[in-house]
Design a protein around this motif. Structure first.
Motif, PDB file in Angstrom:
ATOM      1  N   SER A   1       0.837  -1.199   0.000  1.00 40.89           N
ATOM      2  CA  SER A   1       0.000   0.000   0.000  1.00 40.89           C
ATOM      3  C   SER A   1       0.867   1.241   0.000  1.00 40.89           C
ATOM      4  O   SER A   1       2.067   1.186   0.284  1.00 40.89           O
ATOM      5  CB  SER A   1      -0.949   0.009   1.204  1.00 40.89           C
ATOM      6  N   HIS A   2       0.255   2.357  -0.302  1.00 43.87           N
ATOM      7  CA  HIS A   2       0.961   3.638  -0.399  1.00 43.87           C
ATOM      8  C   HIS A   2       0.471   4.588   0.684  1.00 43.87           C
ATOM      9  O   HIS A   2      -0.713   4.598   1.033  1.00 43.87           O
ATOM     10  CB  HIS A   2       0.706   4.266  -1.784  1.00 43.87           C
ATOM     11  N   VAL A   3       1.397   5.375   1.218  1.00 41.89           N
ATOM     12  CA  VAL A   3       1.046   6.411   2.189  1.00 41.89           C
ATOM     13  C   VAL A   3       1.618   7.744   1.721  1.00 41.89           C
ATOM     14  O   VAL A   3       2.801   7.822   1.369  1.00 41.89           O
ATOM     15  CB  VAL A   3       1.601   6.084   3.593  1.00 41.89           C
TER      16      VAL A   3
ATOM     17  N   THR B   1      -3.890   7.444   3.200  1.00 42.81           N
ATOM     18  CA  THR B   1      -3.677   6.137   2.605  1.00 42.81           C
ATOM     19  C   THR B   1      -5.015   5.509   2.206  1.00 42.81           C
ATOM     20  O   THR B   1      -6.014   5.739   2.886  1.00 42.81           O
ATOM     21  CB  THR B   1      -2.905   5.228   3.591  1.00 42.81           C
ATOM     22  N   ASP B   2      -5.139   4.808   1.077  1.00 41.92           N
ATOM     23  CA  ASP B   2      -4.151   4.626   0.045  1.00 41.92           C
ATOM     24  C   ASP B   2      -4.600   5.457  -1.156  1.00 41.92           C
ATOM     25  O   ASP B   2      -5.732   5.304  -1.607  1.00 41.92           O
ATOM     26  CB  ASP B   2      -4.072   3.143  -0.307  1.00 41.92           C
TER      27      ASP B   2
ATOM     28  N   VAL C   1      -7.746   7.365   6.446  1.00 38.27           N
ATOM     29  CA  VAL C   1      -7.910   6.201   5.572  1.00 38.27           C
ATOM     30  C   VAL C   1      -9.079   6.478   4.636  1.00 38.27           C
ATOM     31  O   VAL C   1     -10.216   6.641   5.081  1.00 38.27           O
ATOM     32  CB  VAL C   1      -8.174   4.924   6.392  1.00 38.27           C
TER      33      VAL C   1
ATOM     34  N   ALA D   1       0.181   1.769   7.680  1.00 34.03           N
ATOM     35  CA  ALA D   1       0.307   3.179   8.059  1.00 34.03           C
ATOM     36  C   ALA D   1       0.595   3.331   9.546  1.00 34.03           C
ATOM     37  O   ALA D   1       1.416   4.164   9.956  1.00 34.03           O
ATOM     38  CB  ALA D   1      -0.958   3.934   7.676  1.00 34.03           C
TER      39      ALA D   1
ATOM     40  N   ILE E   1      -3.794  -1.995   4.753  1.00 36.50           N
ATOM     41  CA  ILE E   1      -3.477  -0.594   4.470  1.00 36.50           C
ATOM     42  C   ILE E   1      -3.349   0.192   5.772  1.00 36.50           C
ATOM     43  O   ILE E   1      -2.410   0.975   5.971  1.00 36.50           O
ATOM     44  CB  ILE E   1      -4.561   0.014   3.559  1.00 36.50           C
TER      45      ILE E   1
END
Length: 320
Positions: free
Chosen positions: A134-136, A151-152, A253, A171, A167
């Motif tokens: 996942s991306h933050v 995120t995300d 989120v 984080a 996810i």
């Protein structure tokens, strides 16, 4: 008499400066930089090296990188270069360096994010773990007192409940690794009440119950919360929301990638925020910068990745 709105053009970014200073005080780690074949990505890697945030291993066509460095006035004298004929091969070779223990960070160059993440997530030769990738976004918003994690907004397009669990955990783990303490996590939706017509509100409630049952650990969760009552105590008070998270969330989120991407870009272009980016859930942190990022944002992305990697080495938070 018409009153003109006053707009401040002075953006102070103490939050990023603290992250960069903390990382610069540690030993720089080796980073495999996949296909740094434009000026922005090559300069970004070498500037991070100059600030002692990392030691770059430049992975790509050697002659092309050398010609680019000469034309752009970038000193790569002390950088290691590993030959890879094209972007896909560069991504695979950079991941192989990590698998072989020759690099502790992975950094995106001028290739597409999908090319790099495809190599990262490959089942047999990638950097997969038991956790969802996942991306933050680590947002430095000048008008907000706290660093905001969003995120995300870059990897998972429409995550299901179990993907959102990972996810959130990714984080929370990052937040803790930076020595920031126990985060308050807001599960965002359009409203703050559970509504069967809005699926994200039902998922938010389920995620909070999963935290109650120990399926998500290390943070304080609440949701669904709308964006205003997630970050504004006054908005939460007006709506009568009693919560340890409402009005003071540190991790936001989002329901899906579209919502997250729009939220992050709204903060960037309307509030003067910077958005450092990191991919989590792989064996090592993945620095995923954009061509539109300024120098400060690129350095912050490298700093956060370095701090996380050092924290994993020592099994202790690195206070930023």
């Amino acid at each position: 008499m018409t009153r003109k709105a006053t707009v401040s053009h002075i953006h102070r970014h103490e939050k990023y400066e603290r992250l960069i200073a903390a990382a610069a005080g540690l030993a720089p780690l080796r980073a495999a930089v996949a296909h740094p074949c434009d000026e922005t990505s090559l300069r970004g890697a070498m500037e991070a090296a100059a600030q002692r945030l990392l030691k770059p291993i430049l992975v790509g066509p050697m002659q092309r990188i050398a010609d680019l460095a000469k034309a752009s006035g970038i000193d790569i004298t002390h950088a290691e270069i590993v030959e890879a004929p094209h972007s896909v091969a560069a991504a695979e070779q950079a991941v192989a360096l990590v698998r072989a223990g020759k690099a502790e960070l992975l950094m995106k160059g001028s290739l597409h994010s999908d090319e790099l993440l495809s190599a990262v997530t490959r089942r047999d030769t990638g950097l997969r773990t038991g956790r969802r990738i996942s991306h933050v976004f680590i947002m430095d918003v000048p008008t907000h007192p706290q660093t905001l994690f969003i995120t995300d907004a870059a990897v998972n397009i429409a995550p299901d409940l179990l993907a959102k669990r990972d996810i959130i955990q990714n984080a929370i783990d990052l937040y803790a690794a930076l020595g920031l303490g126990i985060p308050k996590v807001a599960i965002l939706s359009a409203v703050e009440t559970v509504n069967p017509s809005i699926p994200s509100t039902i998922e938010a409630a389920a995620l909070c119950k999963m935290a109650d049952r120990g399926q998500i650990t290390g943070g304080v969760l609440d949701g669904p919360l709308a964006f205003d009552n997630a970050i504004s105590l006054e908005a939460a008070r007006i709506k009568g929301i009693t919560s340890d998270v409402a009005g003071q969330a540190q991790i936001l989120v989002v329901p899906d990638l579209e919502a997250g991407n729009m939220l992050a870009k709204n903060l960037t272009f309307l509030s003067g925020a910077d958005a450092a980016g990191l991919v989590l859930g792989a064996r090592v942190p993945v620095i995923l910068t954009s061509r539109a990022d300024n120098v400060r944002t690129r350095m912050a992305s490298c700093a956060v990745a370095a701090l996380l990697a050092h924290s994993r080495r020592t099994q202790e938070p690195i206070r930023a």
